[in-house]
Design an enzyme around this catalytic site. Structure first.
Site, PDB file in Angstrom:
ATOM      1  N   ARG A 183      41.503  12.058   9.680  1.00  0.00           N
ATOM      2  CA  ARG A 183      42.091  10.839   9.103  1.00  0.00           C
ATOM      3  C   ARG A 183      41.225  10.214   8.155  1.00  0.00           C
ATOM      4  O   ARG A 183      39.786  10.756   8.173  1.00  0.00           O
ATOM      5  CB  ARG A 183      42.287   9.992  10.400  1.00  0.00           C
ATOM      6  N   LYS A 328      49.168   8.506  13.958  1.00  0.00           N
ATOM      7  CA  LYS A 328      48.339   7.132  14.309  1.00  0.00           C
ATOM      8  C   LYS A 328      48.709   5.980  13.741  1.00  0.00           C
ATOM      9  O   LYS A 328      48.589   4.852  13.941  1.00  0.00           O
ATOM     10  CB  LYS A 328      46.816   7.593  14.072  1.00  0.00           C
ATOM     11  N   HIS A 347      45.670   3.035  24.166  1.00  0.00           N
ATOM     12  CA  HIS A 347      45.061   4.299  23.779  1.00  0.00           C
ATOM     13  C   HIS A 347      44.589   4.874  24.902  1.00  0.00           C
ATOM     14  O   HIS A 347      43.453   4.834  25.323  1.00  0.00           O
ATOM     15  CB  HIS A 347      44.218   4.201  22.639  1.00  0.00           C
ATOM     16  N   SER A 365      36.535  10.580  22.009  1.00  0.00           N
ATOM     17  CA  SER A 365      36.627  12.000  21.849  1.00  0.00           C
ATOM     18  C   SER A 365      35.199  12.439  22.812  1.00  0.00           C
ATOM     19  O   SER A 365      34.221  12.164  22.425  1.00  0.00           O
ATOM     20  CB  SER A 365      36.459  12.310  20.435  1.00  0.00           C
ATOM     21  N   LYS A 369      39.051  12.665  28.756  1.00  0.00           N
ATOM     22  CA  LYS A 369      40.181  12.180  28.634  1.00  0.00           C
ATOM     23  C   LYS A 369      41.463  13.016  28.842  1.00  0.00           C
ATOM     24  O   LYS A 369      42.093  13.112  30.130  1.00  0.00           O
ATOM     25  CB  LYS A 369      40.530  11.098  27.717  1.00  0.00           C
ATOM     26  N   THR A 370      41.627  13.891  27.982  1.00  0.00           N
ATOM     27  CA  THR A 370      42.603  14.953  28.230  1.00  0.00           C
ATOM     28  C   THR A 370      42.358  15.950  29.443  1.00  0.00           C
ATOM     29  O   THR A 370      43.404  16.090  30.166  1.00  0.00           O
ATOM     30  CB  THR A 370      42.612  15.735  26.888  1.00  0.00           C
ATOM     31  N   ASP A 384      48.032  10.335  25.612  1.00  0.00           N
ATOM     32  CA  ASP A 384      47.459   9.532  24.223  1.00  0.00           C
ATOM     33  C   ASP A 384      47.761   8.065  24.246  1.00  0.00           C
ATOM     34  O   ASP A 384      46.809   7.270  23.913  1.00  0.00           O
ATOM     35  CB  ASP A 384      47.503  10.286  22.969  1.00  0.00           C
ATOM     36  N   ARG A 449      43.799  21.437  15.908  1.00  0.00           N
ATOM     37  CA  ARG A 449      44.482  20.894  16.483  1.00  0.00           C
ATOM     38  C   ARG A 449      45.922  21.477  16.951  1.00  0.00           C
ATOM     39  O   ARG A 449      46.016  22.341  16.247  1.00  0.00           O
ATOM     40  CB  ARG A 449      44.928  19.529  15.992  1.00  0.00           C
TER      41      ARG A 449
END
Length: 666
Positions: A183, A328, A347, A365, A369-370, A384, A449
């Site tokens: 981004r 996003k 988020h 990041s 979390k994932t 997410d 990704r």
């Protein structure tokens, strides 16, 4: 076998000796029963004149037949012709030029084949009253619309027309996002008008860079003119939010099959019946990322610009093909729209136990979390983006967007196995011959990704909704090594750490010396929020208070010293902690309070060495521990100074309560 005068071949039959053909070979003979047996499974000859006509028979048309509402006959279906006309009229209105006040002439289908839809006359845009001022070549052409194509169709478009598109060994579509592989937050702008000036968060620390309405319209016109100049555009009509009462209709107009497939995966996919009644979208994205913005335009600082106009309900992308900008950008829109409905946008990851206990996972990041929200013993609601409504939680998206760097089947089996046909792989490197992906290769970017539908995860909960959360877990990878592996938070501490959004990154230097660097991102996603962070924090606190949720701060980083001297907390220990949170056993533990941060830490967690639960005990150098603890506390206080001038509640009592929950340095 003889050839007749029409150029057809036939079998000869009889009981006599085999006749001889002109080339000297005996003719094929059959008896009557054999002939009948051969003809039993035979089908009539396909009567077509060309190969293209033969191929056209492979494609079966589908016509949804949802009953028309308020019709005298509830079972009267919209004709295919009328449905197509309405669909194209809506898209033409979306693509209306501001200077001409009309939309393009559209036809459905691939320009490389015979079109299967009728053209639609120019349609006036509902925002514009400007009359047509000129006629150009663009008004004489048709733009072909490739509408809500299936993954298979989008594969064909990408591989045929987009360089850098390949099928990998597992069936995923490998693509390239061009020069931008992430981004561009410094190029993201929001139109500042009378309403947004008063509502949104502006100034120091805010992700919202301002632009005016006129500049937005200049960029919009540039994007629309570019899209209208193409022979074909891809259009996705999809939904956001699995909560049917608060679902948002979005339309994405793009120039690339890759972008269309990405959004097909990431948004919620409508049924054919839902598309019939889709109508006018609530929000529209114009992705002209292959075309740059004009750098001489006011507010532009590069050839990239990602612009959001909340009043017009539109987003324009110029100068970047990174697909994450669309995902996003829509998340930012949800961060604006949902709080207006008293719905908290988050988020976070989210999963649910077999008994219906829901947990939210916040983390930047690298915090896990994932990894921690993906649990084979629990249902995945989403990885997410979520909403917390008056009835429970709902996933905003229809897919997952996972990092792929160093991905392996052993570490992340669910994500690894989700990379199959239909999945988009961005900027990865693969073997030229076998097409096997090398997930460790960073040649293009470290930000590789995978985007795939959420149903590719075996234990995904569909629809992606659940009851009110029981636990709220804030994840921090503390490379300073002074935060405890787990601590129970008060509501005030929850707001403080939620607003802070802390983690630490490990920064390398050329001579090999590495030191941790503190990173703060408000609400664990500052780049996407629209209002001041304290607004989201107050909503989180209120919902937790009302529904009895407990908050936890979990350190997935270092213990016994900072990075370089201590050691990373083992993942099995962290999983034991998370399991104890889910089961409720951690609520029953004995607690003691730490100094400086004032955190409540358990004295015992089953399966976790007790000596690491209190950080100071794990450090051999107690002075170094105290110095590092004070250093991190100072970084927290310096970061939070950005938010101290924002008054919460009329008497500012809420702000004072949050400040008191932060670290106290004597």
């Amino acid at each position: 076998m003889a050839q007749n005068g029409n150029g057809e071949f036939s079998f000869e039959s009889g009981n006599g000796p085999a006749p001889t053909a002109r080339n000297g070979l005996p003719k094929i003979q059959t008896n009557k029963k054999q002939s009948e047996a051969c003809q039993y499974d035979a089908a009539p000859t396909v009567k077509v004149q060309t190969i293209d006509q033969l191929h056209s028979l492979q494609k079966k048309k589908s016509a949804p037949t949802t009953p028309i509402k308020n019709s005298e006959n509830n079972f009267t279906a919209v004709t295919e012709e009328e449905r197509l006309k309405q669909q194209l009229q809506s898209i033409s209105a979306s693509l209306a030029s501001l200077t001409r006040g009309t939309g393009p002439k559209l036809v459905k289908g691939d320009p490389a084949t015979k079109s299967d839809g009728a053209a639609v006359a120019h349609v006036s845009h509902h925002h514009v009253s400007t009359p047509t001022i000129s006629v150009s070549d663009s008004s004489l052409k048709f733009t072909h619309v490739l509408y809500n194509l299936s993954p298979a169709e989008l594969y064909e478009q990408a591989i045929k027309y987009e360089k850098g598109s390949f099928i990998t060994s597992t069936g995923a579509l490998a693509t390239l996002s061009g020069a931008k592989t992430g981004r561009s937050p410094r190029d993201r702008r929001v139109v500042k008008d009378d309403d947004t000036e008063a509502e949104l968060w502006w100034g120091k620390g805010s992700p919202n860079l301002e632009m005016d309405e006129h500049t937005f319209l200049v960029n919009r016109e540039r994007a629309v003119d570019y899209l209208n100049s193409l022979d074909k555009v891809f259009v996705n009509d999809q939904f956001l939010n699995w909560d049917p009462e608060n679902r948002i209709k979005v339309r994405i107009v793009s120039a690339r099959a890759y972008h269309s497939l990405f959004m097909h995966n990431m948004c919620i996919r409508p049924t054919l019946e839902e598309l019939e009644e889709f109508g006018t979208p609530d929000f529209t994205i114009y992705n002209a990322g292959q075309f740059p913005c004009n750098r001489y335009t006011h507010y532009m600082t590069s050839s990239t610009s990602v612009d959001i106009n909340l009043a017009r309900k539109e987003m324009v992308i110029l100068g970047t093909q990174y697909a994450g900008e669309m995902k996003k950008g829509l998340f930012s829109v949800m961060h604006y729209l949902m709080p207006k409905r008293q719905i908290l946008s988050l988020h976070s990851g989210c999963n649910m136990g077999k008994d219906g206990d829901v947990a939210l996972f916040f983390g930047l990041s690298g915090t896990g979390k994932t990894t921690l929200s993906t649990d084979q013993n629990r249902y995945l609601i989403g990885d997410d983006e979520h909403c917390w409504t008056s009835t429970g939680v709902s996933n905003i998206e229809g897919g997952c967007y996972a990092k792929c760097i160093d991905l392996s089947r052993e570490k992340e089996p669910d994500i690894y196995n989700a990379i199959k046909f239909g999945t988009v792989l961005e900027n990865i490197v693969f073997d030229e011959y076998t097409r096997e992906v090398d997930y460790a290769d960073k040649s293009v970017t470290e930000n590789t990704r995978a985007a795939y539908p959420i149903e590719y995860i075996p234990n995904a909960r569909l629809p992606c909704v659940g009851p009110h959360p029981k636990n709220v877990i804030l994840l921090a990878c503390d490379a300073f090594g002074v935060l405890p592996p787990v601590s129970k938070l008060t509501l005030a501490q929850t707001m403080y750490h939620f607003i802070s959004g802390y983690t630490a990154l490990v920064a390398g230097t050329e001579d090999g010396i590495k030191e941790p660097q503190a990173t703060f991102s408000a609400c664990f996603g500052a780049a996407f929020i629209m209002y001041h962070p304290t607004k989201y924090a107050a909503m989180l606190s209120e919902k937790m208070r009302k529904h009895g949720a407990t908050a936890w701060l979990v350190n997935t980083g270092w213990s016994g010293g900072s990075y370089g001297s201590g050691s990373r907390i083992k993942l099995p220990y962290t999983r034991k902690i998370i399991d104890a949170i889910h089961s409720g056993s951690l609520l029953k533990a004995n607690y003691k309070k730490t100094e400086i941060f004032g955190l409540e830490i358990p004295t015992e967690v089953e399966g976790v060495p007790s000596e690491i639960l209190e950080p100071e005990n794990a450090w051999s150098d107690k002075k170094a521990y105290k110095d590092t603890l004070l250093k991190l506390a100072g970084l927290f206080n310096n970061n939070f100074a950005t938010f101290t001038n924002y008054k919460m509640a009329k008497d500012n009592s809420l702000t004072e309560e949050i400040l008191a929950a932060g670290p106290i340095i004597q």
